[in-house]
Scaffold this active site. Structure first.
Site, PDB file in Angstrom:
ATOM      1  N   CYS A   7      91.167  28.326 -14.767  1.00 62.60           N
ATOM      2  CA  CYS A   7      92.638  28.309 -14.728  1.00 62.60           C
ATOM      3  C   CYS A   7      93.070  29.207 -13.569  1.00 62.60           C
ATOM      4  O   CYS A   7      92.280  29.452 -12.651  1.00 62.60           O
ATOM      5  CB  CYS A   7      93.250  28.724 -16.067  1.00 62.60           C
ATOM      6  SG  CYS A   7      92.901  30.418 -16.578  1.00 62.60           S
ATOM      7  N   ARG A  13      94.416  30.772 -20.409  1.00 61.80           N
ATOM      8  CA  ARG A  13      93.887  29.472 -20.848  1.00 61.80           C
ATOM      9  C   ARG A  13      92.369  29.373 -20.794  1.00 61.80           C
ATOM     10  O   ARG A  13      91.740  29.037 -21.812  1.00 61.80           O
ATOM     11  CB  ARG A  13      94.509  28.344 -19.995  1.00 61.80           C
ATOM     12  CG  ARG A  13      95.979  28.167 -20.225  1.00 61.80           C
ATOM     13  CD  ARG A  13      96.621  27.319 -19.129  1.00 61.80           C
ATOM     14  NE  ARG A  13      96.667  28.041 -17.857  1.00 61.80           N
ATOM     15  CZ  ARG A  13      97.180  27.573 -16.728  1.00 61.80           C
ATOM     16  NH1 ARG A  13      97.668  26.334 -16.703  1.00 61.80           N
ATOM     17  NH2 ARG A  13      97.201  28.301 -15.635  1.00 61.80           N
ATOM     18  N   ASP A 123     100.935  26.510 -18.890  1.00 65.90           N
ATOM     19  CA  ASP A 123     100.609  27.910 -18.664  1.00 65.90           C
ATOM     20  C   ASP A 123     101.430  28.765 -19.626  1.00 65.90           C
ATOM     21  O   ASP A 123     102.659  28.802 -19.526  1.00 65.90           O
ATOM     22  CB  ASP A 123     100.947  28.256 -17.209  1.00 65.90           C
ATOM     23  CG  ASP A 123     100.465  29.646 -16.833  1.00 65.90           C
ATOM     24  OD1 ASP A 123     100.101  30.416 -17.741  1.00 65.90           O
ATOM     25  OD2 ASP A 123     100.455  29.943 -15.635  1.00 65.90           O
TER      26      ASP A 123
HETATM   27  P1  4NP Z   1      96.138  31.652 -16.912  1.00 67.67           P
HETATM   28  O1  4NP Z   1      97.629  32.242 -16.974  1.00 67.67           O
HETATM   29  O2  4NP Z   1      96.012  30.938 -15.566  1.00 67.67           O
HETATM   30  O3  4NP Z   1      96.081  30.704 -18.051  1.00 67.67           O
HETATM   31  O4  4NP Z   1      95.197  32.825 -17.022  1.00 67.67           O
HETATM   32  C1  4NP Z   1      98.188  33.057 -15.987  1.00 67.67           C
HETATM   33  C2  4NP Z   1      97.881  34.406 -15.961  1.00 67.67           C
HETATM   34  C3  4NP Z   1      98.460  35.220 -15.019  1.00 67.67           C
HETATM   35  C4  4NP Z   1      99.345  34.696 -14.095  1.00 67.67           C
HETATM   36  C5  4NP Z   1      99.660  33.344 -14.129  1.00 67.67           C
HETATM   37  C6  4NP Z   1      99.065  32.534 -15.072  1.00 67.67           C
HETATM   38  N1  4NP Z   1      99.957  35.547 -13.123  1.00 67.67           N
HETATM   39  O5  4NP Z   1     100.808  35.050 -12.371  1.00 67.67           O
HETATM   40  O6  4NP Z   1      99.631  36.734 -13.057  1.00 67.67           O
END
Ligand code: 4NP
Length: 160
Positions: A7, A13, A123
């Protein structure tokens, strides 16, 4: 079988996908390697998001020992299947992989449970705790489909 879940941050995720997939293959005594990574560097070395840990724990899956790492081009060589949680993640994986990109191994995760839909796992980062629960259910259903699909493939290989 070596499977990598990818991800953006590797804290919401894909850690759930890694934990659930590993729990399923461990339950069934399969010798598969499961890992996860993120396409961005923001959270390298951090454990999964508190809500990701909480929803997994509620379902008997411990992901507290995971640490975020960045996706690298060498992952294309080291894994048989690379599941991207979303379409924007697919684009970043293509960019990072460069000439190592292999369209046969990099798959949009939800295509396994919803073929042809082009859907992404939403997300949950900007949302509420409830969002993590919905994401968990989606991920669990899809990991179950992946398990059945490739377990069957492994058995077929064995007898051919
Ligand atoms: P992930 O979610 O891709 O599912 O781990 C996110 C975690 C952090 C961020 C964006 C999405 N961020 O912008 O820091």
């Amino acid at each position: 079988m070596r499977i990598l879940m990818v991800c953006l941050g590797n804290i919401c995720r894909s850690p759930i996908a890694e934990g659930v997939m590993r729990a399923l293959v461990t339950r069934d005594n399969l010798d598969w390697v499961i890992d996860s990574a993120g396409t961005e560097s923001y959270h390298i070395g951090e454990p999964p998001h508190t809500y990701s840990q909480k929803i997994c724990q509620k379902n008997g899956v411990d992901i507290s020992q995971q640490k975020a790492r960045k996706f690298v081009a060498a992952d294309l060589k080291d894994f048989d299947l690379i599941y991207v949680m979303a379409r924007d993640v697919m684009e970043s994986v293509k960019h990072i992989a460069g000439s190592a990109f292999d369209a046969r191994k990099v798959i949009l995760f939800l295509e396994e449970s919803h073929p042809g839909s082009g859907r992404s796992v939403p997300d949950p980062w900007y949302g509420t705790e409830e969002g993590y629960s919905e994401v968990y259910d989606m991920i669990h259903d899809t990991c179950s489909v992946i398990l059945e699909k490739y377990r069957a493939a492994a058995v077929t290989d064995l007898y051919n």
